[in-house]
Design an enzyme around this catalytic site. Structure first.
Site, PDB file in Angstrom:
ATOM      1  CG  ASP A  10      37.371  26.737  10.682  1.00 29.20           C
ATOM      2  OD1 ASP A  10      37.846  26.419   9.570  1.00 29.20           O
ATOM      3  OD2 ASP A  10      37.233  27.910  11.049  1.00 29.20           O
ATOM      4  N   GLY A  32      32.209  28.924   0.651  1.00 28.41           N
ATOM      5  CA  GLY A  32      32.430  27.696   1.420  1.00 28.41           C
ATOM      6  C   GLY A  32      33.804  27.619   2.053  1.00 28.41           C
ATOM      7  CB  VAL A  33      35.969  24.707   2.826  1.00 23.99           C
ATOM      8  CG1 VAL A  33      36.273  24.037   1.509  1.00 23.99           C
ATOM      9  CG2 VAL A  33      37.087  24.469   3.819  1.00 23.99           C
ATOM     10  CG  ASP A  34      38.141  28.302  -2.649  1.00 21.79           C
ATOM     11  OD1 ASP A  34      39.302  28.508  -2.274  1.00 21.79           O
ATOM     12  OD2 ASP A  34      37.774  28.448  -3.837  1.00 21.79           O
ATOM     13  CB  SER A 124      32.052  17.608  -4.436  1.00 24.86           C
ATOM     14  OG  SER A 124      32.910  17.986  -5.478  1.00 24.86           O
ATOM     15  CB  THR A 125      29.470  17.297   0.583  1.00 26.13           C
ATOM     16  OG1 THR A 125      30.202  18.012   1.591  1.00 26.13           O
ATOM     17  CG2 THR A 125      30.158  16.003   0.259  1.00 26.13           C
ATOM     18  N   GLY A 126      29.166  20.644  -0.591  1.00 24.35           N
ATOM     19  CA  GLY A 126      28.511  21.918  -0.273  1.00 24.35           C
ATOM     20  C   GLY A 126      27.920  22.515  -1.544  1.00 24.35           C
ATOM     21  CE1 TYR A 128      31.554  24.099  -7.763  1.00 26.72           C
ATOM     22  CE2 TYR A 128      33.296  22.462  -7.713  1.00 26.72           C
ATOM     23  CZ  TYR A 128      32.848  23.723  -8.069  1.00 26.72           C
ATOM     24  OH  TYR A 128      33.687  24.590  -8.739  1.00 26.72           O
TER      25      TYR A 128
HETATM   26  N1  AR6 Z   1      36.152  23.779   7.569  1.00 25.58           N
HETATM   27  C1  AR6 Z   1      35.797  22.545   7.170  1.00 25.58           C
HETATM   28  N2  AR6 Z   1      34.792  22.295   6.294  1.00 25.58           N
HETATM   29  C2  AR6 Z   1      34.114  23.376   5.810  1.00 25.58           C
HETATM   30  C3  AR6 Z   1      34.418  24.705   6.188  1.00 25.58           C
HETATM   31  C4  AR6 Z   1      35.499  24.889   7.102  1.00 25.58           C
HETATM   32  N3  AR6 Z   1      35.878  26.108   7.495  1.00 25.58           N
HETATM   33  N4  AR6 Z   1      33.555  25.537   5.525  1.00 25.58           N
HETATM   34  C5  AR6 Z   1      32.735  24.757   4.804  1.00 25.58           C
HETATM   35  N5  AR6 Z   1      33.051  23.454   4.965  1.00 25.58           N
HETATM   36  P1  AR6 Z   1      32.095  23.766  -0.196  1.00 25.58           P
HETATM   37  P2  AR6 Z   1      32.313  22.296  -2.760  1.00 25.58           P
HETATM   38  C6  AR6 Z   1      32.456  22.255   4.374  1.00 25.58           C
HETATM   39  O1  AR6 Z   1      30.825  24.412  -0.627  1.00 25.58           O
HETATM   40  O2  AR6 Z   1      30.984  21.692  -2.542  1.00 25.58           O
HETATM   41  C7  AR6 Z   1      33.555  27.309  -3.518  1.00 25.58           C
HETATM   42  O3  AR6 Z   1      32.921  28.493  -3.944  1.00 25.58           O
HETATM   43  C8  AR6 Z   1      31.036  22.337   3.861  1.00 25.58           C
HETATM   44  O4  AR6 Z   1      30.099  22.229   4.917  1.00 25.58           O
HETATM   45  O5  AR6 Z   1      33.108  24.581   0.494  1.00 25.58           O
HETATM   46  O6  AR6 Z   1      33.456  21.410  -3.177  1.00 25.58           O
HETATM   47  C9  AR6 Z   1      34.688  26.895  -4.454  1.00 25.58           C
HETATM   48  O7  AR6 Z   1      35.389  28.023  -4.946  1.00 25.58           O
HETATM   49  C10 AR6 Z   1      30.994  21.125   2.927  1.00 25.58           C
HETATM   50  O8  AR6 Z   1      30.725  19.934   3.675  1.00 25.58           O
HETATM   51  O9  AR6 Z   1      32.877  23.105  -1.479  1.00 25.58           O
HETATM   52  C11 AR6 Z   1      33.948  26.180  -5.551  1.00 25.58           C
HETATM   53  O10 AR6 Z   1      33.392  27.081  -6.480  1.00 25.58           O
HETATM   54  C12 AR6 Z   1      32.433  21.032   2.402  1.00 25.58           C
HETATM   55  O11 AR6 Z   1      33.206  21.905   3.212  1.00 25.58           O
HETATM   56  C13 AR6 Z   1      32.839  25.474  -4.807  1.00 25.58           C
HETATM   57  O12 AR6 Z   1      32.612  26.245  -3.606  1.00 25.58           O
HETATM   58  C14 AR6 Z   1      32.586  21.437   0.953  1.00 25.58           C
HETATM   59  O13 AR6 Z   1      31.692  22.513   0.678  1.00 25.58           O
HETATM   60  C15 AR6 Z   1      33.241  24.095  -4.375  1.00 25.58           C
HETATM   61  O14 AR6 Z   1      32.126  23.443  -3.831  1.00 25.58           O
END
Ligand code: AR6
Length: 175
Positions: A10, A32-34, A124-126, A128
């Protein structure tokens, strides 16, 4: 030269100079991570993001491929760099260039701020939808190229939240 490293976990728990957030163009938080970063940092983070947004382009304060820096408030790291990855649309809409730019601009911004350690999520791998294998290749190539220009960066971590990404990065870093 600094070699990128990978860990599983995390990103909000890391005690590095700066963690990178996979944000969206509004900078107002999301899932997600945001979402995890905003929850853990506390409401002062949103307040700073709102201030930055008000000073920048209305409606889209941070363009895809760009990066901005804020404080980290309740997090153990010192700063957060918010970057906006591309939404996957099949690969023909400049997604790779935008994703490479996220890693490059974040790293350059960290170096310009005088920081020495940085942790990236798999941007972007979640939500997006960027294919994980393709994203890992772009991420590793982009940071390797940029690290040549950022000699003060001593630690660069790719933080993988799932085993699939960890295995993909392990393979990329062996090449
Ligand atoms: N620590 C590390 N990695 C994480 C965590 C964490 N706590 N939580 C999730 N991930 P995503 P995106 C991973 O969806 O695809 C948001 O709503 C996750 O498994 O967080 O860039 C933003 O506001 C994945 O591998 O981001 C945007 O609208 C990676 O982080 C949108 O999502 C990215 O997944 C961005 O989408």
């Amino acid at each position: 030269m600094t070699k990128p490293e990978i860990i599983c976990g995390d990103i909000t728990k890391l005690d590095v100079d700066v963690i990178v957030n996979a944000a969206n163009s509004s900078l107002m938080g999301g899932g997600g991570v945001d979402g995890a970063i905003h929850r853990a940092a506390g409401p002062q983070l949103l307040a700073e993001c709102m201030k930055i947004a008000a000073e920048r382009r209305p409606g889209s304060p941070c363009q895809a491929g760009d990066a901005v820096i804020t404080g980290a408030y309740q997090l153990p790291c010192t700063y957060i760099i918010h970057t906006v990855g591309p939404i996957w649309q099949g690969g023909g809409q400049g997604e790779a260039e935008i994703l490479a730019s996220c890693y490059r601009k974040s790293l350059l911004l960290a170096a310009k701020t005088g920081l020495t350690s940085i942790a990236f999520p798999n941007i972007s791998t979640g939500i997006y939808g960027y294919p994980k294998d393709k994203a890992a290749a772009v991420a590793v190539e982009s940071v390797r190229k940029t690290l040549d220009e950022t000699p003060n960066i001593q630690l660069l971590l790719f933080v993988c939240f799932d085993e699939e990404n960890y295995n993909l990065y392990e393979k990329e870093l062996k090449n």
